[in-house]
Motif scaffolding. Structure first.
Motif, mmCIF file in Angstrom:
data_model
loop_
_atom_site.group_PDB
_atom_site.id
_atom_site.type_symbol
_atom_site.label_atom_id
_atom_site.label_comp_id
_atom_site.label_asym_id
_atom_site.label_seq_id
_atom_site.Cartn_x
_atom_site.Cartn_y
_atom_site.Cartn_z
ATOM 1 N N THR A 90 0.632 -1.312 0.382
ATOM 2 C CA THR A 90 0.260 -0.196 0.181
ATOM 3 C C THR A 90 0.817 1.098 0.105
ATOM 4 O OG1 THR A 90 -1.877 -1.201 1.229
ATOM 5 C CG2 THR A 90 -1.916 1.315 1.608
ATOM 6 N N LEU A 91 0.888 2.292 -0.956
ATOM 7 C CA LEU A 91 1.934 3.038 -0.851
ATOM 8 C C LEU A 91 0.923 4.423 -1.545
ATOM 9 C CD1 LEU A 91 4.618 3.974 -1.805
ATOM 10 C CD2 LEU A 91 4.172 4.152 -3.757
ATOM 11 N N ASP A 92 1.098 5.586 -0.596
ATOM 12 C CA ASP A 92 -0.079 6.693 -0.722
ATOM 13 C C ASP A 92 1.244 7.747 -1.971
ATOM 14 O OD1 ASP A 92 -1.412 6.615 1.172
ATOM 15 O OD2 ASP A 92 -0.349 6.848 2.512
ATOM 16 N N VAL A 93 0.741 8.190 -2.754
ATOM 17 C CA VAL A 93 0.816 8.877 -4.026
ATOM 18 C C VAL A 93 0.112 10.137 -4.535
ATOM 19 C CG1 VAL A 93 2.206 7.190 -5.507
ATOM 20 C CG2 VAL A 93 0.134 7.532 -5.803
ATOM 21 N N ASP A 94 0.497 10.965 -4.803
ATOM 22 C CA ASP A 94 -0.548 11.952 -5.328
ATOM 23 C C ASP A 94 -1.410 12.057 -6.326
ATOM 24 O OD1 ASP A 94 1.099 13.514 -3.228
ATOM 25 O OD2 ASP A 94 2.606 14.824 -5.212
ATOM 26 N N ALA A 95 -2.176 12.485 -6.069
ATOM 27 C CA ALA A 95 -3.703 11.348 -6.711
ATOM 28 C C ALA A 95 -3.666 12.046 -8.354
ATOM 29 C CB ALA A 95 -4.953 12.647 -6.638
#
Length: 91
Positions: free
Chosen positions: A53-58
């Motif tokens: 799971t990785l948070d990236v800019d939309a």
């Protein structure tokens, strides 16, 4: 490459490129592959992937999704290129 560079639109006419035949593509600046090239070549099979799971800019995610259904493979390829370019030599 800076973050600002990533915001610049491509100047490539991709529709025209898609319509070109192999014969219409200018490859004159690509050197021929000779025995020297193949002597140094090695087979590189893809590594097994791991789910994360990785948070990236939309906007980054949307750009990759706009590139096609295999966007996850493209994200992985981009990360691999970055990681390879920034590896520290073994000491």
């Amino acid at each position: 490459m800076s973050a600002q560079d990533l915001k610049k639109p491509s100047g490539t006419n991709w529709a025209k490129v898609s319509e070109m035949t192999d014969e219409e593509i200018d490859t004159s600046d690509i050197p021929p592959l000779d025995e020297t090239f193949f002597d140094g070549a090695r087979l590189r099979l893809p590594a097994k992937t791991v789910s994360v799971t990785l948070d990236v800019d939309a906007d980054v995610l949307e750009w990759f999704k706009a590139q096609g259904e295999d966007f996850q493979a493209r994200v992985n390829a981009a990360l691999k290129i970055y990681a390879e370019a920034h590896k520290q030599p073994h000491r």
